[in-house]
Scaffold this active site. Structure first.
Site, PDB file in Angstrom:
ATOM      1  N   PHE A  22       0.870  -1.121   0.067  1.00 31.68           N
ATOM      2  CA  PHE A  22      -0.142  -0.119   0.114  1.00 31.68           C
ATOM      3  C   PHE A  22       1.001   1.258  -0.035  1.00 31.68           C
ATOM      4  O   PHE A  22       1.872   1.200   0.922  1.00 31.68           O
ATOM      5  CB  PHE A  22      -0.901  -0.127   1.259  1.00 31.68           C
ATOM      6  CG  PHE A  22      -1.826   1.332   1.302  1.00 31.68           C
ATOM      7  CD1 PHE A  22      -2.905   1.245   0.585  1.00 31.68           C
ATOM      8  CD2 PHE A  22      -1.525   2.021   2.181  1.00 31.68           C
ATOM      9  CE1 PHE A  22      -3.816   2.533   0.589  1.00 31.68           C
ATOM     10  CE2 PHE A  22      -2.288   3.358   2.109  1.00 31.68           C
ATOM     11  CZ  PHE A  22      -3.499   3.617   1.241  1.00 31.68           C
ATOM     12  N   LYS A  57       4.025   9.647   8.312  1.00 30.18           N
ATOM     13  CA  LYS A  57       3.434   9.118   9.728  1.00 30.18           C
ATOM     14  C   LYS A  57       4.326   9.626  10.881  1.00 30.18           C
ATOM     15  O   LYS A  57       4.119  10.792  11.212  1.00 30.18           O
ATOM     16  CB  LYS A  57       3.234   7.472   9.504  1.00 30.18           C
ATOM     17  CG  LYS A  57       2.291   7.209   8.385  1.00 30.18           C
ATOM     18  CD  LYS A  57       2.100   5.795   8.553  1.00 30.18           C
ATOM     19  CE  LYS A  57       0.810   5.545   7.645  1.00 30.18           C
ATOM     20  NZ  LYS A  57      -0.592   5.669   7.955  1.00 30.18           N
ATOM     21  N   ASP A 115       9.631   1.976   0.497  1.00 26.67           N
ATOM     22  CA  ASP A 115       8.487   2.879   1.280  1.00 26.67           C
ATOM     23  C   ASP A 115       8.462   2.332   2.762  1.00 26.67           C
ATOM     24  O   ASP A 115       8.009   1.524   3.213  1.00 26.67           O
ATOM     25  CB  ASP A 115       7.189   2.420   0.641  1.00 26.67           C
ATOM     26  CG  ASP A 115       5.724   3.114   1.423  1.00 26.67           C
ATOM     27  OD1 ASP A 115       6.044   3.522   2.506  1.00 26.67           O
ATOM     28  OD2 ASP A 115       4.817   3.335   0.630  1.00 26.67           O
TER      29      ASP A 115
END
Length: 389
Positions: A132, A246, A217
């Site tokens: 994702f 994040k 990622d």
């Protein structure tokens, strides 16, 4: 009451997330409170965002001081927090000389990296199934889940998806026209899938063989989440591109695309841009997060407490597998009862996440206390009783 707030939400907010589970009004550390005054231990941390928990004084102070000094300047000018954060991130990455592009989120960091790969003169990207990478059109093109992709096709093409962890499938998919291999060291959205031993090293070799970039990622797994600054540090691999977000800002929106060596020179003036990326307030928040994680030796705490949680969760026979590193933890249930476990945990005063029908994900603040972890483990059998009965 919660019902009143839910009604307001339904009348004013686009229905992109469905009805909210709770309406929260305040937080402190790893605890939050809803509009009815009920207290919860937050074991999701804003989906691995709130590294220092809620209302941490270091972040509050840094943001307040920076706003009183300089709030926004656009990308025509540089600021000291921006430069200090770029230098710090490259030092923590420990991969040699590089360059940083700041964004407002993880998906924007991946958009920047995606465009960077096109500057190689190639267009083909190999990415992993169950990965994702975000919801914007470019990031979505790199995300394999059909339910996310299909309503918005056609998406940017020339992307090949291979099974995560399958070295041979990766080798077969990469060619001399491949611009980049895109992998997460730990797939968070899928329920915490950890890269097998040697897989990232194999990806590095395959990329080098074909002159492709290795892009990792680390939006969910980076910034201390696994007990290391970056999850790939456990694999002794140096990537070309790393994307983070994040936990970087501890709740303040910020992301970054880090590019090492020649990859750092691929984007030039006019190739990409952002109005808010590198905002001095966001950078000040991120610097406060990093400084606090360093000063309070939080990464060691994350390693030790994460192991205690994984061991405690695995002790119940209704849990068939526990995965993860540090405080990024995924577990598989013996039945497709993840939604029921989520509801049972919330009723007991704990917020967890159910990413799939049989999986639970935990990504609590990195400052989660031993007492809060012990309370959750003590309540865990009863939470499962409420879900499995």
């Amino acid at each position: 009451m919660t019902s009143t707030w839910t009604e307001r939400y339904q009348h004013s907010m686009m229905n992109t997330f469905g009805p909210p589970k709770l309406t929260l009004v305040k937080g402190a550390g790893a605890h939050v409170w809803d509009v009815d005054g009920k207290e919860y231990v937050d074991l999701l941390g804003g989906i691995a965002v709130n590294a220092l928990g809620h209302a941490h004084p270091a972040v509050v102070s840094a943001v307040t001081e920076q706003l009183q000094t300089l709030g926004h300047v656009s990308n025509f000018f540089a600021t000291e927090p921006q430069l200090a954060l770029a230098e710090k991130l490259l030092a923590l990455l420990d991969g040699g000389p590089g360059k940083v592009f700041f964004t407002n989120s993880g998906t924007e960091a991946n958009e920047a990296a995606f465009k960077l790969t096109r500057r190689t003169g190639r267009t083909h990207v190999v990415a992993a199934q169950q990965g994702f990478h975000g919801r914007t059109m470019g990031a979505l093109a790199l995300t394999s889940k059909a339910a996310y992709r299909e309503p918005f096709e056609p998406l940017p093409g020339d992307v090949t998806f291979v099974p995560f962890g399958d070295e041979q499938a990766l080798a077969d998919a990469v060619t001399d026209r491949t611009a980049a291999i895109l992998l997460e060291p730990i797939q968070g959205e899928a329920g915490v899938n950890v890269a097998p031993e040697g897989y990232l090293a194999a990806a590095r070799r395959i990329a080098d063989t074909h002159g492709a970039l290795l892009w990792l990622d680390e939006i969910q797994s980076g910034m201390g989440r696994t007990g290391r600054w970056f999850a790939h540090h456990a694999h002794d691999v140096t990537p070309d591109v790393v994307t983070v977000a994040k936990g970087l800002g501890g709740g303040f929106p910020i992301g970054a695309c880090l590019a090492l060596g020649h990859a750092g020179e691929l984007l030039q003036p006019g190739n990409h841009g952002t109005t808010f990326g590198g905002n001095p307030v966001a950078c000040a928040a991120a610097l406060a997060v990093v400084a606090t994680l360093e000063a309070d030796e939080v990464l060691e705490h994350v390693t030790v407490l994460g192991q205690k949680l994984r061991d405690g969760l695995a002790a119940d026979p209704r849990v068939t597998e526990v995965r993860g590193e540090g405080l990024l933890i995924g577990l598989t249930l013996s039945e497709d009862s993840a939604a029921e476990v989520f509801a049972s945990a919330m009723a007991a005063g704990f917020i967890v996440n159910n990413p799939t029908a049989d999986r639970i994900r935990l990504a609590p603040p990195l400052v989660l206390t031993d007492d809060d972890a012990a309370a959750f483990l003590a309540a865990w059998p009863t939470i499962l009783d409420g879900a499995f009965s």
